[in-house]
Design a protein around this motif. Structure first.
Motif, PDB file in Angstrom:
ATOM      1  N   THR A 117      -0.038  -6.954  -6.133  1.00 33.83           N
ATOM      2  CA  THR A 117       0.063  -5.636  -6.274  1.00 33.83           C
ATOM      3  C   THR A 117       0.632  -4.845  -7.764  1.00 33.83           C
ATOM      4  OG1 THR A 117       1.335  -6.360  -3.943  1.00 33.83           O
ATOM      5  CG2 THR A 117       1.995  -4.184  -5.555  1.00 33.83           C
ATOM      6  N   ASP A 163       1.011  -1.196   0.119  1.00 34.71           N
ATOM      7  CA  ASP A 163       0.307   0.031   0.194  1.00 34.71           C
ATOM      8  C   ASP A 163       0.981   1.575  -0.195  1.00 34.71           C
ATOM      9  OD1 ASP A 163      -2.258  -1.371  -0.035  1.00 34.71           O
ATOM     10  OD2 ASP A 163      -1.872  -1.718   1.927  1.00 34.71           O
ATOM     11  N   GLN A 209      -7.574   6.169   4.258  1.00 35.16           N
ATOM     12  CA  GLN A 209      -6.344   6.152   3.550  1.00 35.16           C
ATOM     13  C   GLN A 209      -5.387   6.907   4.872  1.00 35.16           C
ATOM     14  OE1 GLN A 209      -5.348   8.023  -0.162  1.00 35.16           O
ATOM     15  NE2 GLN A 209      -4.523   9.502   0.944  1.00 35.16           N
ATOM     16  N   ALA A 225      -4.687   3.067   4.589  1.00 38.54           N
ATOM     17  CA  ALA A 225      -4.849   1.942   2.920  1.00 38.54           C
ATOM     18  C   ALA A 225      -4.863   2.955   2.121  1.00 38.54           C
ATOM     19  CB  ALA A 225      -4.976   0.791   2.638  1.00 38.54           C
TER      20      ALA A 225
END
Length: 732
Positions: A508, A477, A570, A584
């Motif tokens: 990812t 992240d 976030q 994240a």
């Protein structure tokens, strides 16, 4: 539209038994198909054409054993001073892995002792169990057998946790928090409508609509790829709009029944013609907005939007067919009771809404400036928004996926959970230069400052495709990991000169690709929504300023809801109360989904509120008084509808799935902001400032646009008594 819905409602009333039976039959048939022929949901968020998906397709074709589902088993020694190399622990791990190798469909099992996947401290190790099918095709029985195979390790005292694509949990719905949302909706309905029978009707019709919609989605999983998130979104929207649409019609019906001498059947038909017109119009905007998700060109988002759109369409059809049928069955029991003491003056209908509307109309500039500043302040965090897909770190802290993530981070560093796969296609490279090309590429990848380790290349049986594991220094992240992926992909042109093709893949990389694709599709989608809203509202209200005001208010709502989501998910605020396991990036498809859903829902309230203002303006010509009258007639119902929708969405905030959690929060806060700040404050303030100019439309445009009668101007005169009702239509 109103005249046709009026005639339609009378037809439904005369055939109320057959209409009700027809909907129940549809529910039974769809339920039977779903239970007997449903497939599996697919929670892989893939996008055809992006680099990571091209790599995955190549692996399926040339290196199938590297494309199957992988269960990553993580072992951790207890705090007893012994390492995993201790003979007792090693024997228990080996026994578990041997049993896992015997599971049907398993093609390979790695042993930490042989592959050196033991941490430097000797306390954490992992093994990979690879299957011959992708994660979407893996059965729950296979997952259960992997867990059971590790009983020997647990019995030896080791901690055993699971990660990997094979062990990702299924999306589930129907928990206690969702039930609480429905209970809150029932309470709001009872208070708003003042009748338990009237309060129960919207829930009954919404449940039937959701049942048909969700069961239909489950049936379609046999033929098309649909994610578990699509099912949950269908439940969210089906419940929310199903209850709200029925509420709009029932509230209008009871308002008309309160008038002395009002005819029951005429009242039902008139409610469907007026409030039902607003429902059809607003529902159409929701359906179109959700279907417009197809414009993103992303299959999983298209399927999600179409599934949700179908559920909303069902809610509209039920609102204008099953709801009037049930209202006819309820009959006089829905008529508001007269005061027990006639000498006591009755409370004015809509008194609260009238007082609020008058207060806003008296100080429109203050309300507008204050509201806009507040929404812009909420939107500020959105300027730093990063998009991604939640990793196992976002799973609940007590889940095995989160625990495995933490153990791997502790044992091997934060970048281990962000491992990348460099896939090298060397089919166009001469045989004698393939190994040299891949070796040089591996050395080049290892030189990057963001790379912690690079594994030895692994080739397929024909030596045409190589896979090189790359471990970043930062987590999945982290923005630094995204930057690393872009830098490594810069090697592609140099590799291409040798005849080879380099792809960067892995979970990812896939998340980065999907996020980039969605970010690129967002401007087009916003443009489609804005243009659509402007055209529809211009046709409905015969005005240019009202659609402009509505679009600006909608954009403010989206910006504020997005900012609030960034601030929570976030930036990591309110993690405790909302059970957010880890800060994240925002789920990559959340902004697009929020825009599509919130647009339609915002138009619900806009149409219902402004149509009552226009109805008063058409009869009196008084612009400012129309604002107050519209608030008096609609304010209470709009607030109730918004509370219901917010409660239903908020119930999903406590779902364990981080994607569902973020969707539930964003829609709940978005609806609350749009209803209580934009529609209940900014809209009447703007309408009061615009005055009679709000209702002007150039003559040439008026001739071009179709006339949509939402207010019921073309309906026949209201029936004064119930004497003309037929026995069949008036039976209760």
């Amino acid at each position: 539209m109103a005249s046709r819905l009026y005639a339609w409602a009378l037809w439904v009333i005369r055939r109320r038994g057959r209409v009700t039976a027809g909907w129940l039959l549809v529910l039974a048939v769809v339920g039977g198909l779903a239970l007997s022929l449903s497939g599996r949901t697919n929670d892989e968020f893939t996008v055809p054409g992006v680099e990571s998906q091209q790599a995955q397709d190549l692996l399926k074709e040339e290196f199938p054993q590297a494309s199957g589902a992988v269960a990553r088993v993580v072992f951790a020694s207890p705090d007893d001073g012994r390492e995993l190399t201790d003979p007792g622990y090693a024997k228990a791990v080996s026994a578990g892995l041997k049993k896992a190798a015997e599971i049907s469909g398993v093609t390979a099992v790695t042993d930490p002792a042989q592959t050196h996947t033991v941490s430097a401290s000797g306390t954490v190790a992992y093994a990979d169990v690879t299957f011959d099918v992708p994660p979407s095709d893996l059965s729950e029985q296979a997952r259960s057998e992997v867990r059971s195979a590790m009983d020997s390790a647990r019995e030896a005292g080791l901690e055993v946790e699971f990660g990997g694509t094979a062990m990702a949990p299924r999306t589930e719905i129907g928990g206690i928090p969702e039930v609480i949302g429905v209970v809150i909706a029932l309470i709001v309905l009872a208070v708003t409508l003042g009748s338990l029978i009237a309060a129960g009707l919207p829930l009954v019709t919404a449940v039937i609509g959701v049942g048909i919609g969700v069961l239909g989605v489950l049936f379609l999983t046999r033929f098309v790829d649909l994610s578990g998130t699509a099912t949950v979104l269908a439940v969210m929207l089906g419940l929310a709009v199903g209850i709200d649409y029925a509420l709009f019609i029932i509230a209008r019906h009871r308002e008309q029944l309160a008038e002395p001498g009002s005819d029951l059947d005429d009242s039902i038909a008139r409610a469907v013609a007026t409030a039902g017109s607003a429902v059809v119009f607003a529902g159409a905007t929701v359906v179109i907005a959700l279907a417009a998700l197809a414009a993103t060109g992303i299959p999983f988002l298209t399927a999600m939007g179409l599934a949700a759109a179908a559920t909303v369409l069902l809610a509209v059809l039920i609102a204008v067919s099953l709801v009037p049928a049930l209202l006819s069955f309820a009959g006089e029991r829905l008529r508001p009771r007269r005061p027990a003491r006639p000498e006591r003056p009755a409370r004015e209908a809509g008194a609260w809404g009238r007082r609020w509307g008058s207060a806003v109309a008296a100080r429109p500039v203050v309300v507008l400036v204050t509201g806009v500043i507040a929404l812009l302040a909420l939107a500020v965090p959105a300027l730093d928004m990063r998009l991604g897909l939640p990793s196992n770190a976002a799973r609940p802290t007590d889940s095995t996926q989160h625990k495995s993530y933490d153990l791997l981070t502790e044992g091997f560093g934060p970048g281990f959970n962000a491992a990348l796969a460099a896939v090298v296609d060397v089919r166009e490279v001469p045989d004698d230069r393939r190994q040299t090309t891949v070796t040089a590429l591996r050395a080049k990848l290892a030189e990057d400052r963001g790379v912690a380790a690079v594994a030895q290349p692994v080739a397929n049986a024909h030596g045409t495709v190589y896979v090189i594991g790359v471990v970043p220094r930062t987590g999945p992240d982290d923005q630094a990991t995204t930057d690393l992926v872009h830098r490594l992909r810069d090697n592609a042109p140099a590799v291409g000169k040798t005849g080879a093709t380099l792809y960067l893949a892995g979970t990812t990389a896939a998340a980065i690709d999907v996020s980039g694709k969605l970010a690129g599709a967002l401007p087009l989608f916003v443009a489609i929504i804005v243009v659509l809203a402007f055209i529809l509202l211009t046709a409905a209200f015969r005005s240019l300023l009202i659609p402009l005001k509505a679009v600006l208010g909608f954009l403010l709502s989206v910006a504020a809801a997005t900012g609030a989501s960034v601030w929570v998910f976030q930036d990591g605020h309110l993690n405790g109360p909302l059970s957010v396991a880890s800060a994240a990036p925002v789920t990559c498809f959340l902004p697009v989904l929020l825009i599509g859903v919130l647009f339609g829902l915002a138009m619900d309230y806009e149409v219902f509120l402004v149509s009552r203002m226009r109805e008063h303006h058409e009869h009196t010509g008084e612009a400012k008084e129309a604002v107050v009258a519209g608030m008096a007639r609609s304010g209470r119902v709009v607030c109730a509808a918004a509370l219901i929708m917010t409660a239903v969405f908020a119930g999903f905030i406590f779902n364990d799935d981080p994607i569902i959690k973020s969707i539930g929060f964003s829609l709940a806060i978005g609806v609350a902001i749009d209803a209580f700040i934009v529609r209940m404050a900014l809209v009447p303030a703007a309408m009061a400032l615009l005055g009679r100019h709000a209702w002007k439309l150039p003559a040439w445009l008026d001739r071009l646009l179709p006339h949509i009668d939402i207010e019921g101007a073309g309906l026949p005169p209201r029936a004064a008594t119930s004497a003309d009702r037929t026995p069949e239509a008036s039976a209760v």
